[in-house]
Design a protein around this motif. Structure first.
Motif, PDB file in Angstrom:
ATOM      1  N   THR A 150       0.854  -1.187   0.000  1.00  0.00           N
ATOM      2  CA  THR A 150       0.000   0.000   0.000  1.00  0.00           C
ATOM      3  C   THR A 150       0.886   1.232   0.000  1.00  0.00           C
ATOM      4  OG1 THR A 150      -1.812  -1.084   1.183  1.00  0.00           O
ATOM      5  CG2 THR A 150      -1.730   1.316   1.267  1.00  0.00           C
ATOM      6  N   VAL A 151       0.652   2.122  -0.943  1.00  0.00           N
ATOM      7  CA  VAL A 151       1.377   3.390  -1.023  1.00  0.00           C
ATOM      8  C   VAL A 151       0.416   4.506  -0.640  1.00  0.00           C
ATOM      9  CG1 VAL A 151       2.644   4.991  -2.503  1.00  0.00           C
ATOM     10  CG2 VAL A 151       2.881   2.522  -2.844  1.00  0.00           C
ATOM     11  N   VAL A 152       0.793   5.281   0.355  1.00  0.00           N
ATOM     12  CA  VAL A 152      -0.010   6.419   0.801  1.00  0.00           C
ATOM     13  C   VAL A 152       0.731   7.688   0.411  1.00  0.00           C
ATOM     14  CG1 VAL A 152      -1.056   7.600   2.775  1.00  0.00           C
ATOM     15  CG2 VAL A 152      -0.951   5.095   2.725  1.00  0.00           C
ATOM     16  N   PHE A 153       0.085   8.523  -0.389  1.00  0.00           N
ATOM     17  CA  PHE A 153       0.715   9.777  -0.815  1.00  0.00           C
ATOM     18  C   PHE A 153       0.100  10.941  -0.057  1.00  0.00           C
ATOM     19  CE2 PHE A 153       0.652  13.562  -3.678  1.00  0.00           C
ATOM     20  CZ  PHE A 153       1.994  13.881  -3.518  1.00  0.00           C
ATOM     21  N   VAL A 154       0.963  11.707   0.633  1.00  0.00           N
ATOM     22  CA  VAL A 154       0.519  12.884   1.387  1.00  0.00           C
ATOM     23  C   VAL A 154       0.980  14.127   0.630  1.00  0.00           C
ATOM     24  CG1 VAL A 154       0.487  14.015   3.636  1.00  0.00           C
ATOM     25  CG2 VAL A 154       0.860  11.543   3.501  1.00  0.00           C
ATOM     26  N   PRO A 155       0.048  14.893   0.053  1.00  0.00           N
ATOM     27  CA  PRO A 155       0.434  16.041  -0.772  1.00  0.00           C
ATOM     28  C   PRO A 155       0.873  17.244   0.054  1.00  0.00           C
ATOM     29  CG  PRO A 155      -1.950  15.833  -0.685  1.00  0.00           C
ATOM     30  CD  PRO A 155      -1.394  14.642   0.049  1.00  0.00           C
ATOM     31  N   GLY A 156       1.454  18.211  -0.637  1.00  0.00           N
ATOM     32  CA  GLY A 156       1.961  19.404   0.022  1.00  0.00           C
ATOM     33  C   GLY A 156       0.918  20.495   0.160  1.00  0.00           C
ATOM     34  N   THR A 157       1.360  21.650   0.613  1.00  0.00           N
ATOM     35  CA  THR A 157       0.480  22.790   0.858  1.00  0.00           C
ATOM     36  C   THR A 157      -0.311  23.158  -0.393  1.00  0.00           C
ATOM     37  OG1 THR A 157       2.012  23.674   2.494  1.00  0.00           O
ATOM     38  CG2 THR A 157       0.422  25.222   1.561  1.00  0.00           C
ATOM     39  N   ASN A 158      -1.616  23.318  -0.212  1.00  0.00           N
ATOM     40  CA  ASN A 158      -2.561  23.728  -1.256  1.00  0.00           C
ATOM     41  C   ASN A 158      -2.853  22.639  -2.286  1.00  0.00           C
ATOM     42  OD1 ASN A 158      -3.066  26.324  -0.275  1.00  0.00           O
ATOM     43  ND2 ASN A 158      -1.281  27.176  -1.334  1.00  0.00           N
ATOM     44  N   PHE A 159      -2.321  21.444  -2.115  1.00  0.00           N
ATOM     45  CA  PHE A 159      -2.572  20.354  -3.051  1.00  0.00           C
ATOM     46  C   PHE A 159      -3.336  19.232  -2.359  1.00  0.00           C
ATOM     47  CE2 PHE A 159       0.709  22.801  -5.014  1.00  0.00           C
ATOM     48  CZ  PHE A 159       0.511  22.663  -6.378  1.00  0.00           C
ATOM     49  N   ASN A 160      -3.900  18.333  -3.154  1.00  0.00           N
ATOM     50  CA  ASN A 160      -4.749  17.274  -2.611  1.00  0.00           C
ATOM     51  C   ASN A 160      -4.817  16.121  -3.610  1.00  0.00           C
ATOM     52  OD1 ASN A 160      -6.657  18.093  -4.606  1.00  0.00           O
ATOM     53  ND2 ASN A 160      -7.411  19.657  -3.211  1.00  0.00           N
ATOM     54  N   ALA A 161      -5.730  15.182  -3.366  1.00  0.00           N
ATOM     55  CA  ALA A 161      -5.844  14.030  -4.261  1.00  0.00           C
ATOM     56  C   ALA A 161      -6.203  14.443  -5.675  1.00  0.00           C
ATOM     57  CB  ALA A 161      -6.897  13.058  -3.715  1.00  0.00           C
ATOM     58  N   ALA A 162      -7.149  15.366  -5.813  1.00  0.00           N
ATOM     59  CA  ALA A 162      -7.627  15.751  -7.140  1.00  0.00           C
ATOM     60  C   ALA A 162      -6.563  16.445  -7.967  1.00  0.00           C
ATOM     61  CB  ALA A 162      -8.857  16.655  -7.014  1.00  0.00           C
ATOM     62  N   THR A 163      -5.585  17.073  -7.333  1.00  0.00           N
ATOM     63  CA  THR A 163      -4.506  17.735  -8.066  1.00  0.00           C
ATOM     64  C   THR A 163      -3.313  16.805  -8.296  1.00  0.00           C
ATOM     65  OG1 THR A 163      -3.451  18.589  -6.044  1.00  0.00           O
ATOM     66  CG2 THR A 163      -5.138  19.982  -7.080  1.00  0.00           C
ATOM     67  N   SER A 164      -3.374  15.588  -7.748  1.00  0.00           N
ATOM     68  CA  SER A 164      -2.224  14.672  -7.775  1.00  0.00           C
ATOM     69  C   SER A 164      -2.460  13.462  -8.668  1.00  0.00           C
ATOM     70  CB  SER A 164      -1.919  14.194  -6.344  1.00  0.00           C
ATOM     71  OG  SER A 164      -1.730  15.273  -5.463  1.00  0.00           O
TER      72      SER A 164
ATOM     73  N   LEU B 175       8.575  24.872 -11.026  1.00  0.00           N
ATOM     74  CA  LEU B 175       8.986  23.859 -11.995  1.00  0.00           C
ATOM     75  C   LEU B 175      10.401  24.146 -12.500  1.00  0.00           C
ATOM     76  CD1 LEU B 175       5.679  23.815 -14.069  1.00  0.00           C
ATOM     77  CD2 LEU B 175       6.383  22.099 -12.387  1.00  0.00           C
ATOM     78  N   ALA B 176      10.992  23.169 -13.146  1.00  0.00           N
ATOM     79  CA  ALA B 176      12.296  23.376 -13.771  1.00  0.00           C
ATOM     80  C   ALA B 176      12.145  24.308 -14.968  1.00  0.00           C
ATOM     81  CB  ALA B 176      12.884  22.036 -14.219  1.00  0.00           C
ATOM     82  N   PRO B 177      13.211  25.022 -15.341  1.00  0.00           N
ATOM     83  CA  PRO B 177      13.139  25.920 -16.507  1.00  0.00           C
ATOM     84  C   PRO B 177      12.656  25.179 -17.748  1.00  0.00           C
ATOM     85  CG  PRO B 177      15.177  26.277 -15.287  1.00  0.00           C
ATOM     86  CD  PRO B 177      14.522  25.076 -14.672  1.00  0.00           C
ATOM     87  N   GLY B 178      11.740  25.821 -18.466  1.00  0.00           N
ATOM     88  CA  GLY B 178      11.200  25.236 -19.691  1.00  0.00           C
ATOM     89  C   GLY B 178       9.975  24.377 -19.493  1.00  0.00           C
ATOM     90  N   HIS B 179       9.664  24.011 -18.263  1.00  0.00           N
ATOM     91  CA  HIS B 179       8.473  23.206 -18.002  1.00  0.00           C
ATOM     92  C   HIS B 179       7.258  24.110 -17.835  1.00  0.00           C
ATOM     93  CE1 HIS B 179      10.734  19.397 -16.409  1.00  0.00           C
ATOM     94  NE2 HIS B 179      11.131  19.785 -17.610  1.00  0.00           N
ATOM     95  N   GLN B 180       6.138  23.687 -18.409  1.00  0.00           N
ATOM     96  CA  GLN B 180       4.906  24.464 -18.343  1.00  0.00           C
ATOM     97  C   GLN B 180       3.886  23.759 -17.447  1.00  0.00           C
ATOM     98  OE1 GLN B 180       4.637  27.521 -19.713  1.00  0.00           O
ATOM     99  NE2 GLN B 180       6.773  27.229 -20.375  1.00  0.00           N
ATOM    100  N   PRO B 181       3.153  24.500 -16.622  1.00  0.00           N
ATOM    101  CA  PRO B 181       2.160  23.857 -15.752  1.00  0.00           C
ATOM    102  C   PRO B 181       0.941  23.381 -16.526  1.00  0.00           C
ATOM    103  CG  PRO B 181       2.034  26.240 -15.532  1.00  0.00           C
ATOM    104  CD  PRO B 181       3.230  25.957 -16.405  1.00  0.00           C
ATOM    105  N   ARG B 182       0.333  22.323 -16.039  1.00  0.00           N
ATOM    106  CA  ARG B 182      -0.930  21.861 -16.609  1.00  0.00           C
ATOM    107  C   ARG B 182      -2.008  22.934 -16.443  1.00  0.00           C
ATOM    108  NH1 ARG B 182      -3.430  17.725 -13.741  1.00  0.00           N
ATOM    109  NH2 ARG B 182      -1.964  17.866 -11.993  1.00  0.00           N
ATOM    110  N   GLU B 183      -2.909  23.007 -17.419  1.00  0.00           N
ATOM    111  CA  GLU B 183      -3.998  23.976 -17.335  1.00  0.00           C
ATOM    112  C   GLU B 183      -4.845  23.745 -16.088  1.00  0.00           C
ATOM    113  OE1 GLU B 183      -6.340  24.174 -20.837  1.00  0.00           O
ATOM    114  OE2 GLU B 183      -4.655  24.673 -22.162  1.00  0.00           O
ATOM    115  N   GLU B 184      -5.036  22.489 -15.717  1.00  0.00           N
ATOM    116  CA  GLU B 184      -5.826  22.187 -14.524  1.00  0.00           C
ATOM    117  C   GLU B 184      -5.181  22.767 -13.270  1.00  0.00           C
ATOM    118  OE1 GLU B 184      -8.394  18.142 -15.302  1.00  0.00           O
ATOM    119  OE2 GLU B 184      -6.398  17.958 -14.390  1.00  0.00           O
ATOM    120  N   LEU B 185      -3.844  22.709 -13.182  1.00  0.00           N
ATOM    121  CA  LEU B 185      -3.181  23.269 -12.011  1.00  0.00           C
ATOM    122  C   LEU B 185      -3.283  24.780 -11.979  1.00  0.00           C
ATOM    123  CD1 LEU B 185       0.132  21.350 -11.216  1.00  0.00           C
ATOM    124  CD2 LEU B 185      -2.125  21.160 -10.165  1.00  0.00           C
ATOM    125  N   VAL B 186      -3.221  25.418 -13.142  1.00  0.00           N
ATOM    126  CA  VAL B 186      -3.395  26.874 -13.209  1.00  0.00           C
ATOM    127  C   VAL B 186      -4.785  27.241 -12.699  1.00  0.00           C
ATOM    128  CG1 VAL B 186      -3.555  28.855 -14.754  1.00  0.00           C
ATOM    129  CG2 VAL B 186      -1.734  27.170 -15.081  1.00  0.00           C
TER     130      VAL B 186
END
Length: 283
Positions: free
Chosen positions: A59-73, A194-205
C-alpha cells in the motif's frame, strides 16, 4: 469574491467559495478514468477524505503538500496504480480540498499531523507493507508520523528539515498571486515551482487561481517532529527547487536523517508533477 460569510475559523473565505473548491475536486475525481473508491474517515478528530485505487501487496499512501490534494495529484496517482501498487490518497485537513476545512486545526504542531497520518494508515491500510510518499509539507507530516505500520518513507522536496528559501522575486510572484489571483499570475507562480522550460498543466493553473480566490493559504510547516522509531528513508528533490535548493536541503538531510539527498536534474519543487513515473519507480 472575498466576502467573509463563512466561519472565521475556516480556511475558506466564504461558503460559496468552499463549495466551488469542493466541486472542482469532485469533478476531477469523477473524470479520472482509473477505477477508484472515495471514503470519508475520522482521523485525529478531523474529517478526512480518502481516495483508494489499484491493488497489490504494497500500500502506497501519498501525502500532498500545501494547497494540493488528491484531485490535483492524479498524474502521480495514475503512475503508482500503473506500477501495480494499492494507492491511498488523503486530502490533508486544513488544506483546500475534500477534508476538514477547519483553520489552525493542528495548533501549528506537526505532531498533530503525525498522529493524524497514523490514524489514516490504521483506517486505510489493513494489512501488508506500507510505503508513505510525502511531498513538501506532506513530507514533514510523514517524517512526524510514529506509526509502526510504515515500512519505508519516500520524501520528495521535504519540508520540516530547514527553512524555506524565499527570494525577493519569489515573494513578489507569490504576493501578486495571492492578492489579485488571475490565471496569468497562477501560471507565473507554478513556473517558479517547476524546472526551466516546463509548463504547468492547465488544470493546475485553474486550481491555484481558485485556491487564492477562495481560501487562506497556510505558511511554512515548521520543523518535523521526528519519532524515535527509525525507518528506511529515501529523500529526493529537484535540482531547480526554488523553495528548498539542494545546497540548503542536503546538509539538513544528512544531519537530521543520516542519509544523502538524491537530486533529479530536470525538476523543480513540483517533482511529483514533473516526474510521476520516476517517483513511482522508486517505491
Amino acid at each position: 469574491m472575498r466576502s467573509d460569510t463563512h466561519r472565521v475559523d475556516s480556511i475558506y473565505r466564504s461558503t460559496p467559495g468552499r463549495e466551488h473548491i469542493r466541486r472542482w475536486c469532485t469533478d476531477r475525481l469523477e473524470a479520472w478514468p482509473v477505477p477508484h473508491e472515495r471514503t470519508v474517515v475520522t482521523a485525529n478528530g478531523a474529517e478526512t477524505h480518502l481516495v483508494s485505487a489499484g491493488s497489490g501487496p504494497t500500500t502506497v499512501v501519498f501525502v500532498p503538500g500545501t494547497n494540493f490534494n488528491a484531485a490535483t495529484s492524479l498524474p502521480l496517482a495514475t503512475a503508482l496504480v500503473a506500477a501495480d501498487h494499492r494507492l491511498v490518497l488523503p486530502d490533508v485537513p486544513g488544506q483546500p480540498g475534500l477534508s476538514s476545512g477547519e483553520r489552525g486545526i493542528s495548533g501549528g504542531n506537526l505532531s498533530w499531523y503525525g498522529t493524524w497520518l497514523s490514524e489514516v494508515l490504521d483506517a486505510a491500510a489493513a494489512t501488508g507493507p506500507v510505503v508513505v510518499i510525502g511531498h513538501s509539507f506532506g513530507a514533514a507530516i510523514a517524517l512526524s508520523c510514529p506509526s509502526p505500520r510504515i515500512d519505508r518513507l519516500l520524501l520528495v522536496s521535504p519540508g520540516g528539515l530547514c527553512r524555506l528559501r524565499l527570494t525577493p522575486g519569489l515573494l513578489a510572484v507569490s504576493a501578486a498571486w495571492f492578492i489579485r489571483p488571475t490565471p496569468a499570475r497562477s501560471t507565473r507562480l507554478l513556473r517558479a515551482m517547476l524546472a526551466p522550460g516546463h509548463q504547468p498543466r492547465e488544470e493546475l493553473v485553474e486550481w491555484m487561481t481558485l485556491v487564492a480566490r477562495h481560501s487562506r493559504s497556510s505558511g511554512a510547516p515548521g520543523l518535523a517532529d521526528l519519532p524515535a522509531r527509525a525507518v528506511p528513508r529515501l529523500v529526493t528533490t529537484g535540482a531547480h527547487d526554488t523553495f528548498l535548493p539542494p545546497r540548503r536541503l542536503a546538509p539538513a538531510v544528512r544531519t537530521m536523517l543520516g542519509t544523502d539527498l538524491h537530486v533529479i536534474p530536470d525538476a523543480g519543487h513540483l517533482v511529483v508533477e514533473e516526474h510521476p513515473r520516476r517517483l513511482a519507480a522508486l517505491v
